[in-house]
Design an enzyme around this catalytic site. Structure first.
Site, PDB file in Angstrom:
ATOM      1  N   LYS A  60       0.327  -5.790 -21.456  1.00 53.27           N
ATOM      2  CA  LYS A  60       1.450  -5.321 -20.658  1.00 53.27           C
ATOM      3  C   LYS A  60       2.376  -6.449 -20.190  1.00 53.27           C
ATOM      4  O   LYS A  60       3.311  -6.819 -20.872  1.00 53.27           O
ATOM      5  CB  LYS A  60       0.936  -4.490 -19.479  1.00 53.27           C
ATOM      6  N   TYR A 109     -10.848   2.893 -18.417  1.00 52.90           N
ATOM      7  CA  TYR A 109     -10.310   3.045 -19.769  1.00 52.90           C
ATOM      8  C   TYR A 109     -10.085   1.666 -20.367  1.00 52.90           C
ATOM      9  O   TYR A 109      -9.455   0.805 -19.759  1.00 52.90           O
ATOM     10  CB  TYR A 109      -8.980   3.810 -19.716  1.00 52.90           C
ATOM     11  N   ASP A 121     -11.336  -6.300 -17.611  1.00 53.26           N
ATOM     12  CA  ASP A 121     -10.195  -5.755 -18.335  1.00 53.26           C
ATOM     13  C   ASP A 121      -8.999  -5.786 -17.381  1.00 53.26           C
ATOM     14  O   ASP A 121      -8.840  -4.928 -16.525  1.00 53.26           O
ATOM     15  CB  ASP A 121     -10.507  -4.318 -18.775  1.00 53.26           C
TER      16      ASP A 121
END
Length: 532
Positions: A372, A249, A344
């Site tokens: 994050k 994702y 990623d």
């Protein structure tokens, strides 16, 4: 231990400041030591007056303890007391109340009411799909507060948290030093829409830590970072096609919603409606850990592929690690075909190691996305890489990307202080230690109870599946017994343990987790395994 209610009176009131100074409130206000005089406290006494130094021996406070140096602390005895001289006493008479700590009855009534109201206000009652508990069933919990490794919902239930706001809370929720730094920063303003010195500080820290990054651009989310890095890869190479991996994702931008993980996998959705074929026609897919398919795609689309993008450790199909040769092979193939390799690391950055997965595995990509942790719990994202590539980004180059809140002082401050904490010697060794204890304990308990399970961890990231395994890709992950996971999840929730509400999401530990947290979780898991 019990108190005879026939011999005591209930009082609702506030202790005086003198009383507060001479006693200690343990465990009140979720472990906090301060006392709010605006809030009332229950206490039991045979005297109608508020507690004083004169009548302390006739008073027993609920949740109230007295320093051992006081000679006039409450005296509780098991002897019978004359009614003419009433005192609090131990008794086995019919009307008694236990003053031992009892487990609170688990209820989600307030969460249910709030969630039902939310469904009339927001699609599905949430602002991110996985929060709706669709794949695990039961009532979603509505959170009231967090601190350290724990969280509390609006019904007052306490949980050991292994979601960590989906990764950012690696040093613990609401860290005192981070909050203090944010408070100071807020005095100067929350957003400038102009350069600030804090951007330089965090940029220097990121560049020093991550092997592939020589320049960095801050944005506001992981999705935005992946959108920017994709446009950059195409601009730099002059090619349009990309290769992504099934179950990985990279945010909800149109080109990435092809065989995606995270909420798409959790809800069992097909490629999202509203995404035109033209947006995904240049997106090629391969099973994760399948280097043969990647080679075939390069052969079939020779000279057309701009980049390969992947989660170096998958966190959005559950926790899936690369085979020993996979990342190195991708590095070689992309170089051979003049394509860029993009990691990623929105999840893995600063989590598997201070320099991320690329430091941990010793493989350096051309470009990296982050998020994050670098925002310390505030909205943030970033992409960076080799200088000659990053100089394509406006205003240094022609590839346009912008953002109103990019590099805002609050996110920069939280990120700076979070990364400083992670630099403390022993941080990643501690994460490795507690996560090892956690996942090994859960797997051992599950197998002992007769469940087919597999799982693993790296540093502060972990996951497990209800299948024999091994799990190398999303197809393997889908063999997991998701119905059983839902039962396990709901059982753990009642035992005070909060995991991600999906079989297809990784879990996270942090520096605030204690060995007591870990053991309580293993014990809770063992109990639930027997029940399901």
């Amino acid at each position: 231990m019990s108190i005879d209610l026939n011999l005591c009176q209930f009082h609702l009131g506030c202790p005086t400041q003198e009383d507060i100074n001479s006693c200690r409130l343990g465990g009140i206000e979720r472990g906090r030591r301060e006392v709010d005089l605006d809030r009332s406290l229950f206490f039991l006494s045979s005297s109608p007056s508020k507690p004083t130094t004169q009548n302390r021996e006739e008073m027993a406070g609920i949740g109230l303890s007295w320093p051992s140096k006081l000679t006039d602390r409450p005296k509780l005895t098991s002897s019978t007391t004359r009614s003419s001289s009433p005192r609090c006493c131990l008794s086995s008479v019919k009307m008694t109340v236990s003053v031992d700590e009892k487990k609170k009855t688990f209820t989600l009534k307030k969460s249910e009411e709030a969630f039902n109201a939310a469904k009339e206000l927001m699609p599905g009652g949430v602002n991110s799909p996985v929060r709706a508990f669709k794949s695990v069933g039961g009532q979603p919990i509505v959170i009231d507060s967090v601190k350290g490794s724990h969280m509390w919902d609006i019904d007052g239930n306490e949980y050991i948290d292994y979601v960590g706001s989906w990764g950012p809370a690696i040093i613990g929720h609401a860290d005192d030093e981070v909050l203090a730094a944010l408070a100071e920063t807020m005095k100067k303003g929350t957003s400038f829409g102009a350069p600030c010195l804090l951007e330089n500080v965090l940029a220097e820290m990121v560049i020093a830590a991550v092997p592939s990054i020589q320049m960095v651009r801050f944005v506001n989310s992981g999705t935005e970072a992946c959108m920017g890095v994709l446009r950059l890869a195409r601009a730099f190479t002059g090619k349009t096609k990309i290769i992504k991996f099934e179950g990985c994702y990279h945010g909800h931008a149109d080109p990435f919603l092809v065989k995606a993980g995270s909420g798409v996998a959790t809800l069992g959705l097909p490629d999202s409606p509203g995404v035109p074929k033209s947006a995904t026609s240049d997106t090629l897919t391969s099973p994760y850990n399948d280097i043969t398919t990647v080679k075939n795609l390069f052969d079939t689309h020779k000279g057309e592929i701009a980049a390969v993008i992947l989660e170096p450790v998958v966190g959005n199909s559950g926790f899936i690690t690369p085979t020993p040769e996979f990342l190195n092979s991708l590095r070689e193939i992309t170089k051979q075909n003049d394509a860029l390799l993009i990691f990623d690391e929105v999840m893995t950055g600063f989590r598997l190691a201070y320099g991320g997965a690329q430091e941990y595995f010793g493989v350096t990509p051309d470009l990296t996305t982050l998020g994050k942790i670098i925002g310390g719990g505030l909205p943030v994202g970033a992409y960076g890489g080799r200088r000659e590539i990053m100089e394509m980004v406006a205003p240094a180059g022609p590839m346009y990307q912008a953002g109103t809140l990019s590099g805002n002082p609050l996110a920069m401050t939280a990120g700076i202080h979070t990364l400083k904490r992670l630099q403390t010697p022993g941080s990643y060794e501690y994460l490795d230690k507690i996560t090892s204890q956690l996942i090994n304990g859960i797997l051992e308990a599950g197998k002992k109870a007769g469940h087919a399970m597999c799982g693993g961890y790296i540093s502060g990231m972990f996951g497990f599946f209800f299948t024999e395994g091994p799990v190398y890709n999303f197809e393997d992950a889908k063999k997991s017994d998701t119905v059983k996971f839902g039962k396990f999840y709901r059982g753990l929730l009642e035992e005070g343990v909060y995991l991600a509400p999906s079989q297809f999401e990784a879990g996270f530990t942090g520096l605030a987790h204690t060995e007591e947290d870990i053991q309580r979780t293993i014990d809770a898991a063992a109990k639930v395994f027997k029940q399901i």
